[in-house]
Design an enzyme around this catalytic site. Structure first.
Site, short mmCIF file in Angstrom:
data_model
loop_
_atom_site.label_atom_id
_atom_site.label_comp_id
_atom_site.label_asym_id
_atom_site.label_seq_id
_atom_site.Cartn_x
_atom_site.Cartn_y
_atom_site.Cartn_z
N HIS A 124 0.82 -1.22 0.00
CA HIS A 124 0.00 0.00 0.00
C HIS A 124 0.85 1.27 0.00
CE1 HIS A 124 -3.18 -2.77 0.83
NE2 HIS A 124 -2.76 -3.03 2.05
N HIS B 4 -6.58 -4.54 -1.38
CA HIS B 4 -5.82 -5.78 -1.23
C HIS B 4 -5.91 -6.64 -2.49
CE1 HIS B 4 -6.12 -4.57 2.98
NE2 HIS B 4 -5.06 -5.33 3.20
#
Length: 332
Positions: A56, A218
């Site tokens: 991320h 994700h």
């Protein structure tokens, strides 16, 4: 698949070593070399800690520094940090005023941060937790119970981080964080799935005429697969859903944050910002603060999210407060 890496099992560790080397004036490795913390901790300040799986970046490691986080705990790609990692960061960063954990609402993150908090509390540390669940595209999705925590996590970390820097006590920070979560909504769309290093395959595959609406961070697919639309139609869709869910009073001041997922050019992010701003203002909101860029990613996913956060006088002031991190820096 081609990626700049040696092996998939070393990509996170090697990346973290590079990050710390590049920003050694302000951050260091904490216990276990998979936590990154401020080089200098301030005695008597509540420590703000977040984290989760790698993939991320720049969230969360890029937000460690004055005005935001004291530490970020990093797991493998899209995998939560372990309770031991998180517990070590709590112990190391607690300088006497306690610790606030900012946790994205994914099952693994929630469970592991909760276990670490229990371990730390048992040994005498004061720990509170704020769960971020800003993603309006989900109510019960794979990997999360209820709405997921996505790009709005940055907003929460910035606001509570600034308040902690100003000396707010732990109970006040928890309440402020929860108010900020309640005032924040996000929704994302993707036109190409993320490529996970371990498998070398895209998490989902789209034709040139398709897009995923309501994606997470994700690599998971969206709420629906739809026909690809021009940018103004995509802005219509995302903003309409955010406005309906936020139900803000007329003329309310907001922060508009357009975030890239890792594979979207800045020019397209700014294009979407312009379209979103027009739609929000047409819907009766006043865009008082703005942020555009690639901050909360899903590896190399081609896509973006729109986040809208209501601002009162306190939250606007805290958003404007000085921040000095690798990824966010102003007022310095």
């Amino acid at each position: 698949m081609k990626k700049f890496m040696n092996t998939a099992d070393r990509i996170v560790a090697d990346s973290l070593e590079g990050f710390v080397g590049a920003h050694e004036e302000s951050v260091v490795f904490g216990t276990g070399a998979r936590n990154i913390r401020r080089r200098e901790l301030r005695p008597g300040k509540v420590a703000v800690i977040s984290g989760g799986g790698a993939g991320h970046e720049p969230m969360h490691i890029g937000f460690v520094g004055p005005g935001m986080l004291d530490a970020a705990c990093v797991g493998h790609i899209f995998t939560s940090a372990t309770p031991d990692q998180i517990h070590a960061a709590i112990v190391e960063c607690d300088t006497g005023a306690g610790v606030l954990l900012v946790v994205k609402n994914y099952d693994g993150d929630v469970m592991n941060f909760e276990m670490a908090a229990e371990m730390a509390t048992a040994s005498g540390h004061k720990v509170e937790t704020v769960i971020v669940n800003d993603d309006i595209a989900t109510h019960a999705a794979p990997r999360s119970s209820g709405r997921r925590g996505v790009a709005g996590t940055l907003v929460v970390e910035k606001i509570v981080g600034a308040a902690a820097e100003a000396g707010m006590v732990l109970a006040g920070l928890k309440a402020l964080g929860e108010r900020t979560v309640a005032a924040t909504r996000s929704m994302g769309v993707a036109i190409r799935g993320a490529t996970v290093p371990a498998s070398g395959r895209a998490a989902f595959t789209l034709s040139s005429e398709e897009m995923e609406v309501g994606v997470g961070i994700h690599g998971e697919p969206g709420r629906t697969r739809a026909a690809f639309e021009p940018a103004d139609r995509i802005a219509d869709l995302l903003c309409a859903e955010i406005l309906a869910d936020l139900a803000a009073p007329a003329e309310a001041s907001v922060l508009l944050f357009v975030n890239g997922f890792g594979g979207t050019p800045a020019s397209e992010l700014y294009l979407m910002y312009g379209l979103a701003r027009v739609r929000l203002e047409r819907g009766g909101l006043q865009v008082a603060r703005s942020l555009v860029g690639t901050y909360v990613t899903s590896l190399d996913m081609a896509g973006l999210s729109i986040t809208v956060s209501l601002l009162d006088e306190q939250r606007a002031r805290l958003w404007d407060a000085t921040v000095s991190t690798a990824a966010l820096r102003w007022g310095v």
